[in-house]
Scaffold this active site. Sequence first.
Site, PDB file in Angstrom:
ATOM      1  N   GLU A 143      -0.900 -35.071  12.888  1.00 25.90           N
ATOM      2  CA  GLU A 143       0.129 -34.064  12.614  1.00 25.90           C
ATOM      3  C   GLU A 143      -0.104 -33.452  11.235  1.00 25.90           C
ATOM      4  O   GLU A 143      -0.706 -34.070  10.358  1.00 25.90           O
ATOM      5  CB  GLU A 143       1.509 -34.720  12.686  1.00 25.90           C
ATOM      6  CG  GLU A 143       1.865 -35.101  14.126  1.00 25.90           C
ATOM      7  CD  GLU A 143       3.221 -35.772  14.245  1.00 25.90           C
ATOM      8  OE1 GLU A 143       3.914 -35.917  13.225  1.00 25.90           O
ATOM      9  OE2 GLU A 143       3.566 -36.163  15.374  1.00 25.90           O
ATOM     10  N   HIS A 168      -1.171 -34.850  17.747  1.00 28.85           N
ATOM     11  CA  HIS A 168      -0.250 -35.955  17.396  1.00 28.85           C
ATOM     12  C   HIS A 168      -1.028 -37.266  17.426  1.00 28.85           C
ATOM     13  O   HIS A 168      -0.549 -38.277  17.910  1.00 28.85           O
ATOM     14  CB  HIS A 168       0.935 -36.033  18.378  1.00 28.85           C
ATOM     15  CG  HIS A 168       1.803 -34.821  18.378  1.00 28.85           C
ATOM     16  ND1 HIS A 168       2.611 -34.487  17.312  1.00 28.85           N
ATOM     17  CD2 HIS A 168       1.992 -33.846  19.300  1.00 28.85           C
ATOM     18  CE1 HIS A 168       3.267 -33.370  17.592  1.00 28.85           C
ATOM     19  NE2 HIS A 168       2.897 -32.956  18.781  1.00 28.85           N
ATOM     20  N   SER A 182       0.215 -28.482  18.407  1.00 24.41           N
ATOM     21  CA  SER A 182       0.618 -29.492  19.397  1.00 24.41           C
ATOM     22  C   SER A 182       0.023 -29.131  20.762  1.00 24.41           C
ATOM     23  O   SER A 182      -1.186 -28.973  20.877  1.00 24.41           O
ATOM     24  CB  SER A 182       2.150 -29.568  19.424  1.00 24.41           C
ATOM     25  OG  SER A 182       2.600 -30.623  20.226  1.00 24.41           O
TER      26      SER A 182
END
Lengths: 274, 274
Positions: free
Chosen positions: A205, A178, A136
């Site tokens: 993801e 993402h 992330s």
Amino acid sequence: MSRAKAPIGGTRGFIVPIGGDGRLIRNAAILRRFIEICGGSRAHIGIILTGSATKDAGRRYERAFRDLGGDRVSALKFETRTDCEAKRNLDMLDIVDGLFLTGSDPVHLSETLGGTSMAQKIRNRNAHGMHVAGTSAGAAFLPGQMIAAGESGTTPRADIVQLAPGLGLIERLIIDQHFRHQDRLGRLLMALTYNPLAIGIGLDEDTAAFIGPDHRLQVLGSGGITIVDPSQLQHSAIHPDRRHAPVSVVGLHLDILVEGNLYDLTAHMASIRS
Amino acid sequence: MSRAKAPIGGTRGFIVPIGGDGRLIRNAAILRRFIEICGGSRAHIGIILTGSATKDAGRRYERAFRDLGGDRVSALKFETRTDCEAKRNLDMLDIVDGLFLTGSDPVHLSETLGGTSMAQKIRNRNAHGMHVAGTSAGAAFLPGQMIAAGESGTTPRADIVQLAPGLGLIERLIIDQHFRHQDRLGRLLMALTYNPLAIGIGLDEDTAAFIGPDHRLQVLGSGGITIVDPSQLQHSAIHPDRRHAPVSVVGLHLDILVEGNLYDLTAHMASIRS
């Protein structure tokens, strides 16, 4: 491999950006592969935690690494820039084979780690064989330039993205994460318009890019990786007074890669194993 | 121009897909330009309404066209396939200079108009000079193939898109609309993987592609147009048993165009006027 096993001036470690995991850690295959390249059951993994939002994530990753056979896992807390200068913390980097960065906000990572002895030592150790993964925000933070913030949308606009310096493990790469669920193509295209020498990587993801010392990237995970190559960019026009106007960008090359596919970051070339 | 002014076998009319307008009609510049090419103050515009969801939209467009100086505006109600065979309705097509399709659901347009005398007559009249614009679903419906339904997301997956036959005014073009706000790149890429001879056009809201008789497209509006050219596609792999798995697609060409930019659909070439 640990530093002792790496020859002086030896092979650079892997750089492994991961597109995030939502709320669950689904990416067991990715973590297992990371443990493998770090030495398997002998691997010592350090997990960097910054920011209170990532404490839970850090514990979850610690458990996940242990469950997957990484017996030696150390979670390192870096809440302030002072932590990033503490000898005890810096010494830890000498003994881990792989480092894993979590993080909910790339700006917080940059504010805490950027320009510290810790950041410098991570770069140095990675250059000599320590592997570094980030998920992330921890993925976005790995290259020299990162997307600090931005808006959703497919169409690039001058004000859609804010760039900031990243950790600097690799240059000429912009990573967004993402990607599938947050419609981030426009901000990645805009980041590339500002950095036309870079290649843009949009990570879904539960999907990772294992970037080897040979600058080749291999995809692992259940999603896809969007690769945008602006090296043949013919035109882009940013109007100084119309920051929210859409921007024309002509001549981009676009590939979507999935598990097992390779991309050579030097040659700008995808290859598909069937 | 009206049919009387068009020479027999003369120039084809414009085809004008518009990316939708949200809830408000913001695209005054687009409608004004459409009235202009239809003959300005002398233009007679027909608005095709299908489906109850579009009745309000139809009235709003009728008002909007009148406000912009189109004195002769006729809203044509096509609720059933029988309406599309009625002589009174078909005769209307002989006297309008331009036709405007609204529509909230491309499948409903296809079910109502597809294969009827109305559809055939629209194709024939467009080939001889009647201009045809469509907004939202009405835009997707214009080419020979259309995206009937699909999911959001940047990454293509085999089951992310359902294709269906469209009106057939233009071939080798796949149009997707509401592009910026609904993250539709993945379904457009997947549609192109099924139709690699087509060019994909993603229209932002309040943005139109004016496609002239010379097969050149000009952008008008406040958003951007995403153009995806798969003609250099090197590889795509759809696994027959894994319909929801992400699909690798290598070798796409991507352009983002904004107001004033041109794209030659025959030469696959963008040009930017500065």
